[in-house]
Design an enzyme around this catalytic site. Sequence first.
Site, PDB file in Angstrom:
ATOM      1  N   ASP A 182       0.802  -1.231   0.000  1.00 40.35           N
ATOM      2  CA  ASP A 182       0.000   0.000   0.000  1.00 40.35           C
ATOM      3  C   ASP A 182       0.835   1.283   0.000  1.00 40.35           C
ATOM      4  O   ASP A 182       0.343   2.336  -0.372  1.00 40.35           O
ATOM      5  CB  ASP A 182      -0.929   0.031   1.227  1.00 40.35           C
ATOM      6  CG  ASP A 182      -1.866  -1.169   1.281  1.00 40.35           C
ATOM      7  OD1 ASP A 182      -2.062  -1.803   0.228  1.00 40.35           O
ATOM      8  OD2 ASP A 182      -2.389  -1.461   2.369  1.00 40.35           O
ATOM      9  N   ASP A 186       1.616   3.195   2.375  1.00 40.26           N
ATOM     10  CA  ASP A 186       0.740   4.164   3.047  1.00 40.26           C
ATOM     11  C   ASP A 186       1.261   4.586   4.425  1.00 40.26           C
ATOM     12  O   ASP A 186       0.483   4.990   5.281  1.00 40.26           O
ATOM     13  CB  ASP A 186      -0.662   3.555   3.204  1.00 40.26           C
ATOM     14  CG  ASP A 186      -0.652   2.269   4.035  1.00 40.26           C
ATOM     15  OD1 ASP A 186       0.451   1.723   4.275  1.00 40.26           O
ATOM     16  OD2 ASP A 186      -1.736   1.808   4.432  1.00 40.26           O
TER      17      ASP A 186
HETATM   18  O1  F6P Z   1      -2.324  -4.009   3.329  1.00 35.91           O
HETATM   19  C1  F6P Z   1      -2.181  -4.788   2.194  1.00 35.91           C
HETATM   20  C2  F6P Z   1      -3.530  -5.220   1.686  1.00 35.91           C
HETATM   21  O2  F6P Z   1      -3.322  -6.049   0.562  1.00 35.91           O
HETATM   22  C3  F6P Z   1      -4.506  -4.103   1.352  1.00 35.91           C
HETATM   23  O3  F6P Z   1      -4.231  -3.517   0.109  1.00 35.91           O
HETATM   24  C4  F6P Z   1      -5.813  -4.826   1.439  1.00 35.91           C
HETATM   25  O4  F6P Z   1      -6.874  -3.943   1.711  1.00 35.91           O
HETATM   26  C5  F6P Z   1      -5.586  -5.764   2.595  1.00 35.91           C
HETATM   27  O5  F6P Z   1      -4.198  -5.972   2.677  1.00 35.91           O
HETATM   28  C6  F6P Z   1      -6.270  -7.101   2.493  1.00 35.91           C
HETATM   29  O6  F6P Z   1      -6.032  -7.777   3.681  1.00 35.91           O
HETATM   30  P1  F6P Z   1      -6.336  -9.315   3.946  1.00 35.91           P
HETATM   31  O7  F6P Z   1      -5.150 -10.098   3.464  1.00 35.91           O
HETATM   32  O8  F6P Z   1      -6.476  -9.408   5.422  1.00 35.91           O
HETATM   33  O9  F6P Z   1      -7.584  -9.663   3.207  1.00 35.91           O
END
Ligand code: F6P
Length: 330
Positions: free
Chosen positions: A130, A132
Amino acid sequence: MAGAQRIGILTSGGDAPGMNPAIRAAVRAATSANIACIGIRRGYAGLINGDVFELTGSDVDGISRRGGTILYTARSQEFRTEEGLKKAAQVCKYLGIDGLICIGGDGTFRGALELSRLGVRVVGIPATIDNDMGCTEYTIGFDTACNTAIEAIDKLRDTGQSHDRVSVVEVMGRNAGHLALYVGVAAGASAVLLPERETDLEHDVIDVIRRGNIHGRRHHIVVIAEGVGYVNSYARQIEESTGLETRVTVLGYIQRGGAPNGRDRVSAAMMGVRAVDVLRSDANSRVIVARNGRFEDMDIEEALTMERTLDQEMYDACFRINTSYPKIRH
Ligand code: F6P
């Protein structure tokens, strides 16, 4: 305080391409200084459960080119409780871990900060697709994820062009639009919708597509960051208003996989070595950050207060490129 003699390493939160080369660099830098390394499986959950093993230099042979993380990862609910946190700190003490490298995003750093308050020496390495995190210009995994998304969108353009369609593509990024903006610019998207900016579908997307249409451009890419949402609804509105067929693609988890590219391998190597240097010194509660293209360390608490803002210059450039067709006279 003397430098660490036994370092624990974990990856936590969403995986990111480049976590493996970061593990490799840290293990190699530690073992070359006669510091033992303990691999902790599945992040903080594994730490609580004592799911650990000795990590040697040869265990990390050839892992730099591998996606994912050899240490596995998880998002632990138990670790968020006071009891779980205490347990994790006790396990560190019991195992003789006198320095802990936590590789991951914001949540991982917050966990590391909590552990440091219980007396565990920690250092964080930023890794998330991200990009971020306010404290660092770069998080490991971003560049590879961008390239994966760009490659996928290039393919969508091929088929979209053949059919005179609008491809509406959802790109990951949680609540942030950095990945979507970068990918949108690189893939030549006609419009990019981001959670950091209010969406004016008529002005920012439909008008742009109509203008392009009048000048013979009948295929378009519209990138929508996942934090914006409503992808299907926006696609429907675009189709109704422009008369062009739309198709939705959610790129999803493909963006998290694949071999890390050069930038991610090198960033990971530099950050991994730096993390070990921090633990060899007297410093505690630090994170490794990229600043002005160099790698530094800073206080974890301060790092977590910093907010990442959207690159306005890139956003403006994106809009100016996309609105180059003359306005329609009604
Ligand atoms: O933080 C990385 C990320 O891939 C985000 O872009 C996304 O919203 C989230 O993780 C998805 O998380 P999970 O693997 O818990 O579904």
